[in-house]
Motif scaffolding. Sequence first.
Motif, PDB file in Angstrom:
ATOM      1  N   ARG A 435      -0.297  -1.090  -6.964  1.00 60.12           N
ATOM      2  CA  ARG A 435      -0.160  -2.479  -6.530  1.00 60.12           C
ATOM      3  C   ARG A 435       1.278  -2.800  -6.146  1.00 60.12           C
ATOM      4  NH1 ARG A 435      -3.369  -7.095  -9.717  1.00 60.12           N
ATOM      5  NH2 ARG A 435      -2.173  -8.216  -8.121  1.00 60.12           N
ATOM      6  N   ALA A 439       1.893  -3.786  -2.204  1.00 62.34           N
ATOM      7  CA  ALA A 439       2.401  -5.136  -1.976  1.00 62.34           C
ATOM      8  C   ALA A 439       3.757  -5.099  -1.283  1.00 62.34           C
ATOM      9  CB  ALA A 439       2.506  -5.884  -3.299  1.00 62.34           C
ATOM     10  N   TYR A 462       1.584 -11.024   5.050  1.00 60.30           N
ATOM     11  CA  TYR A 462       2.031 -11.710   3.843  1.00 60.30           C
ATOM     12  C   TYR A 462       0.847 -12.103   2.966  1.00 60.30           C
ATOM     13  CZ  TYR A 462       5.202 -14.237   0.830  1.00 60.30           C
ATOM     14  OH  TYR A 462       5.955 -14.623  -0.255  1.00 60.30           O
ATOM     15  N   GLU A 463      -0.275 -12.438   3.583  1.00 56.62           N
ATOM     16  CA  GLU A 463      -1.483 -12.705   2.793  1.00 56.62           C
ATOM     17  C   GLU A 463      -1.920 -11.439   2.054  1.00 56.62           C
ATOM     18  OE1 GLU A 463      -4.272 -14.216   5.583  1.00 56.62           O
ATOM     19  OE2 GLU A 463      -3.456 -16.262   5.562  1.00 56.62           O
ATOM     20  N   ASN A 464      -1.783 -10.301   2.716  1.00 54.02           N
ATOM     21  CA  ASN A 464      -2.095  -9.029   2.066  1.00 54.02           C
ATOM     22  C   ASN A 464      -1.141  -8.765   0.901  1.00 54.02           C
ATOM     23  OD1 ASN A 464      -3.589  -6.593   1.826  1.00 54.02           O
ATOM     24  ND2 ASN A 464      -1.987  -5.481   2.927  1.00 54.02           N
ATOM     25  N   TYR A 465       0.123  -9.107   1.121  1.00 54.96           N
ATOM     26  CA  TYR A 465       1.115  -8.999   0.031  1.00 54.96           C
ATOM     27  C   TYR A 465       0.705  -9.864  -1.158  1.00 54.96           C
ATOM     28  CZ  TYR A 465       5.304 -10.485  -2.526  1.00 54.96           C
ATOM     29  OH  TYR A 465       6.203 -10.824  -3.510  1.00 54.96           O
ATOM     30  N   GLY A 466       0.253 -11.086  -0.870  1.00 57.37           N
ATOM     31  CA  GLY A 466      -0.164 -11.982  -1.937  1.00 57.37           C
ATOM     32  C   GLY A 466      -1.349 -11.449  -2.726  1.00 57.37           C
ATOM     33  N   ARG A 467      -2.252 -10.737  -2.039  1.00 60.09           N
ATOM     34  CA  ARG A 467      -3.413 -10.180  -2.733  1.00 60.09           C
ATOM     35  C   ARG A 467      -3.027  -9.024  -3.648  1.00 60.09           C
ATOM     36  NH1 ARG A 467      -5.960 -11.365   2.294  1.00 60.09           N
ATOM     37  NH2 ARG A 467      -5.390  -9.304   3.096  1.00 60.09           N
ATOM     38  N   TRP A 468      -2.027  -8.232  -3.250  1.00 58.58           N
ATOM     39  CA  TRP A 468      -1.685  -7.012  -3.977  1.00 58.58           C
ATOM     40  C   TRP A 468      -0.536  -7.179  -4.972  1.00 58.58           C
ATOM     41  CZ3 TRP A 468      -4.092  -2.415  -4.362  1.00 58.58           C
ATOM     42  CH2 TRP A 468      -5.113  -2.142  -3.445  1.00 58.58           C
ATOM     43  N   ARG A 469       0.296  -8.174  -4.777  1.00 59.36           N
ATOM     44  CA  ARG A 469       1.484  -8.269  -5.634  1.00 59.36           C
ATOM     45  C   ARG A 469       1.082  -8.529  -7.077  1.00 59.36           C
ATOM     46  NH1 ARG A 469       3.615 -12.859  -7.681  1.00 59.36           N
ATOM     47  NH2 ARG A 469       2.733 -14.861  -7.028  1.00 59.36           N
ATOM     48  N   SER A 474       7.873 -13.462  -6.994  1.00 64.78           N
ATOM     49  CA  SER A 474       7.331 -13.234  -5.656  1.00 64.78           C
ATOM     50  C   SER A 474       8.438 -13.398  -4.622  1.00 64.78           C
ATOM     51  CB  SER A 474       6.195 -14.215  -5.356  1.00 64.78           C
ATOM     52  OG  SER A 474       6.725 -15.463  -4.931  1.00 64.78           O
TER      53      SER A 474
END
Length: 598
Positions: A435, A439, A462-469, A474
Amino acid sequence: MSLLQATIIGLIALILTPGYLFYFDITPKAAVLLAGAAALLIFGARQRTVARQRTFGLLLLLNFASLILSTVLSSNPALSLYGSTWRRLGLVVQCAAMLFAWLVASHCTGRPERVRTILRGIALTGILSAAYGIAQYFGWDPLVPKAAYHIGEGIWTIVRPPGALGYASYFATWLLVTIFLCLAMAATETGTLWRRVAIAAALLALVAMLLTGTRAAVLGLLAGGAVWLYWRGFRSARRLLAIAAALALCGAAFYFSPPGRQMRSRARWFSEDPWGGARPLLWRDSLRMASHRLAAGYGPEVFYGAFPRFESKELSRAYPDFAHESPHNIFLDVLVAQGIPGLAILAGLCAIGFAAAWRLNRAQPAAARCLAAALAAGIASQQFTAFTAPTAVIFFTVIALILAHSKEAELSRPHVVFAAAAPLVALALLYAALRLTVADHALAESRRALESGDIRASVAAYENYGRWRLPGASADLWYSRAWLDLAHKTSDINVLAQCFAQAEDFAFRATETAEDPFDAWYNLAQIYALHNDYAGTEKSLRAAIARHPTWFKPHWTLAQVLQMQSRLEEARMEAALALEYDAGKHPEVAQTLESLRP
């Protein structure tokens, strides 16, 4: 398995992923440590026998318990669990570092050939790392922008090579410990080739360390050298004196040569700041902060956001533009994070390291004094820096190697609980590493898309980053500011409107997710100011002041906002506070107060 352990140490020290990951000098090291500890755990669980390290294991278990308690009671539990963006040393990564050290000790105890394998890996890593740092000093660096470690301009330019560790002080500490570990390797090797490799690695590491211009590392070198001399005995040694004289002569020749100009600039900086910058005041204020939570501390990695409420007026006036991310001292760092229990455990780990080296001194004096010197040097140097993943790993590995060297193996079968839990813990560590990496890669893609003007792709990444972080810190604050930067560059009205909308949205989110909330609130105030929203600006500035009372900027900005609303008495009060905390460092702050005088 010792070869895998040596490889992991080397990767943690060397890996950089510019372009692929956003935090390219932090995330890959944490990910390697997590994945490496998981791999070693799986291999360790399959071993039929392991060596017992009761005291070491007990202290590490106590530290694990202390970290859990401090994280549960933390002012920001998620941040304490997974760590900040600037070093990723929360509970999970710290436990991976401790687990790695315990596995090194368990695997190598009573097996000198395994210790040699790890030392050989460190020596080879030291050669590569030192060579890269030396190349950085002389202007060759294909990976890290030179502006990141070039300070000043013209003839006063200072170059402080960070190597692959992100910052010169961490790099210097890693090299410092490597020097003495390589000397220990040279003392234990029977073959000529590996002895020469060890000596070459130690010399290269010494040169690269000195080129960083890090005073803490020089102090650590002196401390390690003093321990080495004391354990060796102060008997005359012509060869040793000749080597020292030759090194000093070469150093002096380089210092006064044209390539040494950058070192002379650094020496000039030393003379202007002999007391280590903010550290004395920072240490005093950190102790005051720690005194409020001596039982369990504030939790790992929350110092950046929690310390400003304890920052003194004197520290603020001395360094008004600087936010302190750590106490810059490993013992103070653990005291603030974990309270007295954590401090006692860290001191206990250092103590058992020296005690083991003392026992080893009877059988292998040459190796013992070098290993004791490595530990002493690391401790001394890190009185001025905090742990990062690479320096924490090398520090605890030194203790593990001393323990492994100093006793015969007492073999036993792996405990049934350990064998059962190891695969589950390994999966959890691998999941965290995955993760973290995915992210960070998505965040790098978002930045590239935004810089190229592809707004849709940036938002999707960035939405993908939000899902994986992982929960906790942040990049929302950075993303908000990135949209503002794009707004300043575009002339398209539709794009401009989208930029401001996105900047405001992520600025709101950053007040909840940033590890430096005072900065997030100040950023939100700036966005409100662009909309001429005086009420929103004032509210955000007062929130920033509440989280960092001695920071001059929100006071100064609030004074200007109040002046625009003709609230002159309040404006004068805020302008006076801004000037008091700024200590005259910025003339425009004084001008604001002057403009408000009746």
